[in-house]
Enzyme design. Sequence first.
Site, PDB file in Angstrom:
ATOM      1  N   PRO A   2      42.156  -6.082  78.583  1.00 31.96           N
ATOM      2  CA  PRO A   2      42.996  -5.274  77.449  1.00 31.96           C
ATOM      3  C   PRO A   2      43.068  -5.678  76.325  1.00 31.96           C
ATOM      4  O   PRO A   2      42.835  -7.066  76.166  1.00 31.96           O
ATOM      5  CB  PRO A   2      44.504  -5.657  78.058  1.00 31.96           C
ATOM      6  N   GLU A   3      42.888  -4.973  75.337  1.00 30.87           N
ATOM      7  CA  GLU A   3      42.805  -5.462  73.959  1.00 30.87           C
ATOM      8  C   GLU A   3      44.343  -5.774  73.212  1.00 30.87           C
ATOM      9  O   GLU A   3      45.139  -5.668  74.063  1.00 30.87           O
ATOM     10  CB  GLU A   3      42.016  -4.467  73.189  1.00 30.87           C
ATOM     11  N   LYS A  52      45.213 -11.723  72.549  1.00 29.78           N
ATOM     12  CA  LYS A  52      45.279 -11.608  73.988  1.00 29.78           C
ATOM     13  C   LYS A  52      46.274 -12.360  74.734  1.00 29.78           C
ATOM     14  O   LYS A  52      46.013 -12.273  76.118  1.00 29.78           O
ATOM     15  CB  LYS A  52      43.782 -11.241  74.680  1.00 29.78           C
ATOM     16  N   ASN A 163      36.053  -4.789  72.617  1.00 29.52           N
ATOM     17  CA  ASN A 163      34.893  -4.207  72.780  1.00 29.52           C
ATOM     18  C   ASN A 163      34.965  -2.854  71.925  1.00 29.52           C
ATOM     19  O   ASN A 163      34.125  -2.215  71.293  1.00 29.52           O
ATOM     20  CB  ASN A 163      34.197  -4.073  74.006  1.00 29.52           C
ATOM     21  N   ARG A 259      28.759  -8.506  76.028  1.00 28.67           N
ATOM     22  CA  ARG A 259      29.374  -7.130  76.391  1.00 28.67           C
ATOM     23  C   ARG A 259      28.485  -5.988  75.773  1.00 28.67           C
ATOM     24  O   ARG A 259      27.602  -6.480  74.766  1.00 28.67           O
ATOM     25  CB  ARG A 259      30.820  -6.951  75.407  1.00 28.67           C
TER      26      ARG A 259
END
Length: 271
Positions: A2-3, A52, A163, A259
């Site tokens: 999760p961002e 986060k 990302n 990523r």
Amino acid sequence: MPEGHVIHRLARTLNADFRDAPLAVSSPQGRFATEAALVDASPLTLAEAFGKHLFLHFDADNPRHVIYIHLGLIGSLRFEPSADVWGQIRLRLDNGTTAANLRGPQFCTLITEEEHQAKVAKVGQDPLREDADPDALWSRVHASKRSIGAQLMDQGLFAGVGNIYRAEALFRQELSPFIPGNQLDRAEFDAIWSDLVELMDYGVEHGRIDTVRAAHTPEAMGREPRKDDHGGEVYVYRRAGQPCHVCGTEIQETVMQGRNLFWCPTCQPAR
């Protein structure tokens, strides 16, 4: 993973629905049972998000305790009816009608206020926090030869940016992810920061990531809506091999900071 907007959205709900009254705190799974018992029947005084990271402050007996949560790749915190008890629940906060059920987190630990402050000190600047200091962040970004694409994924710099927001903010500002930080000018950095604030604020409010401008929505372009687990309309994220919504160039993909990175070589030209 999760961002940051997801964590801020969770903190907002916890503050609205679970604060200032004693909560039933438990660990149905059992792995957090000893720690949960220490704050059981105590009121939640504050839920706060830094990037986060989620911190739950309880007004328990001395020393004051804080539950630290990091969802990681598979963790979830769901708000469900108190009667629903299913799955491997590491932590459960029950206000009598609704329960906040934590499953599969990377971290769920009980820490002191001193440990909380030490963790926060390592977190970068969060675009969703009013106390963020973009001036301090600019100094670090501009002093580095690392690419802006790599720096945006550094949680010690841009807290909460993941990302999707990395790829989309750079596309929207027509900046190549490969530009070294020391080649950015202040106006370009400010534009990235302002865009992150706007996009992530939208994410908190709506619970999804939408980054396309009005001219590039499915309705405006006569195209099919995007179908993806993450939801939302985007320009480049997970669109490798597809035409750019702006110029038609094929979206490219590579790996950066472990990523997948997505960009349009025409709209985001190399310097």
